[in-house]
Design an enzyme around this catalytic site. Structure first.
Site, PDB file in Angstrom:
ATOM      1  N   PHE B  13       0.834  -1.204   0.000  1.00  0.00           N
ATOM      2  CA  PHE B  13       0.000   0.000   0.000  1.00  0.00           C
ATOM      3  C   PHE B  13       0.865   1.249   0.000  1.00  0.00           C
ATOM      4  O   PHE B  13       2.049   1.206   0.330  1.00  0.00           O
ATOM      5  CB  PHE B  13      -0.905   0.003   1.235  1.00  0.00           C
ATOM      6  CG  PHE B  13      -2.010  -1.023   1.168  1.00  0.00           C
ATOM      7  CD1 PHE B  13      -3.287  -0.668   0.786  1.00  0.00           C
ATOM      8  CD2 PHE B  13      -1.749  -2.355   1.461  1.00  0.00           C
ATOM      9  CE1 PHE B  13      -4.296  -1.610   0.703  1.00  0.00           C
ATOM     10  CE2 PHE B  13      -2.752  -3.314   1.387  1.00  0.00           C
ATOM     11  CZ  PHE B  13      -4.028  -2.943   1.012  1.00  0.00           C
ATOM     12  N   CYS B  14       0.218   2.364  -0.352  1.00  0.00           N
ATOM     13  CA  CYS B  14       0.857   3.679  -0.365  1.00  0.00           C
ATOM     14  C   CYS B  14       1.550   3.947   0.972  1.00  0.00           C
ATOM     15  O   CYS B  14       0.958   3.687   2.005  1.00  0.00           O
ATOM     16  CB  CYS B  14      -0.215   4.736  -0.604  1.00  0.00           C
ATOM     17  SG  CYS B  14       0.365   6.431  -0.458  1.00  0.00           S
ATOM     18  N   PRO B  15       2.768   4.501   1.008  1.00  0.00           N
ATOM     19  CA  PRO B  15       3.588   4.886  -0.137  1.00  0.00           C
ATOM     20  C   PRO B  15       4.639   3.834  -0.510  1.00  0.00           C
ATOM     21  O   PRO B  15       5.689   4.190  -1.058  1.00  0.00           O
ATOM     22  CB  PRO B  15       4.253   6.169   0.348  1.00  0.00           C
ATOM     23  CG  PRO B  15       4.490   5.911   1.818  1.00  0.00           C
ATOM     24  CD  PRO B  15       3.356   5.013   2.267  1.00  0.00           C
ATOM     25  N   GLY B  16       4.344   2.554  -0.257  1.00  0.00           N
ATOM     26  CA  GLY B  16       5.312   1.490  -0.550  1.00  0.00           C
ATOM     27  C   GLY B  16       5.785   1.466  -1.995  1.00  0.00           C
ATOM     28  O   GLY B  16       6.992   1.496  -2.256  1.00  0.00           O
ATOM     29  N   ASP B  40      -2.097  -0.870  -5.990  1.00  0.00           N
ATOM     30  CA  ASP B  40      -2.625   0.170  -5.109  1.00  0.00           C
ATOM     31  C   ASP B  40      -3.095   1.361  -5.945  1.00  0.00           C
ATOM     32  O   ASP B  40      -2.302   2.015  -6.620  1.00  0.00           O
ATOM     33  CB  ASP B  40      -1.511   0.583  -4.135  1.00  0.00           C
ATOM     34  CG  ASP B  40      -1.926   1.715  -3.224  1.00  0.00           C
ATOM     35  OD1 ASP B  40      -2.946   1.562  -2.547  1.00  0.00           O
ATOM     36  OD2 ASP B  40      -1.233   2.740  -3.208  1.00  0.00           O
TER      37      ASP B  40
END
Lengths: 130, 76
Positions: B13-16, B40
């Site tokens: 998920f953000c910001p991954g 995502d």
């Protein structure tokens, strides 16, 4: 690219707040902002090497998030430093209260900082508090 | 000779995905391309925003079966 300055004061030990603070720090730092993070109160304990990093959720969102593959908040703070040149300072008062030395902390943290210096440096920054 | 590398950030998920892209782009030469695979939705809009802000070049962004293929060219 803009060179805005962002100061992030992190005092909470809750999962949601640590996660959001890590997101602001990392995304801000990699997007060209000069980011300074100040860790104090319940936030600092997680940055002592070997400490338990399972922060408690403060609400249902945190419970759901804990089951998803979100980047761990400590990784986000480390990303902020490694990829975006952010500075993360442990609060010297919190260090004293926890009886912690600088070498007890994660290596990507900078040297302990007092509140007076943090406030002076933050005078022309956006300030975010978590 | 410009290369294209792929980073599989599906499932994070953000910001991954953005962080993985940035870590990857640092290792490339100017002119090389990086393709990020992301499931995502937020990252599909956030990554082009970052690319435009810092001055790299968006090559393409396409979605297929819930996976975005975002291709960025390193310009500096």
């Amino acid at each position: 690219m803009s060179t805005s300055k962002i100061s992030i004061l992190v005092v909470s030990g809750s999962l949601e707040r640590l996660q959001m603070a890590g997101m602001v720090a990392s995304v801000g730092a990699v997007s060209g902002s000069e980011v300074t993070v100040f860790l104090s109160m319940n936030a600092l304990q997680y940055f002592i090497k070997g400490s338990d990093t399972s922060a408690p959720a403060e609400g249902p969102f945190g419970d759901v998030m804990a089951q998803k593959n979100v980047p761990p908040f400590k990784s986000l703070f480390e990303n902020a430093v490694e990829l975006g040149d952010a500075k993360i300072y442990p609060c010297s008062m919190a260090m004293d209260v926890l009886d912690a030395d600088a070498e007890d902390l994660e290596s990507y943290l900078s040297e302990p900082l007092g509140l007076t210096k943090f406030l002076n440096d933050a005078a022309d920054h956006q300030i975010w508090t978590f | 000779m410009a290369e294209r590398k792929t980073i599989d950030a599906r499932g994070t998920f953000c910001p991954g995905p953005l962080m993985e892209l940035i870590a990857g782009i640092k290792l490339l030469e100017v002119g090389d391309e990086l393709e990020v695979l992301s499931s995502d939705k937020g990252s599909a809009s956030d990554i082009p925003e970052w690319v435009n802000k810092v001055g790299h070049e968006m090559v393409s962004s396409t979605e297929e079966d819930g996976v975005w293929h975002i291709v960025v060219r390193k310009t500096k």
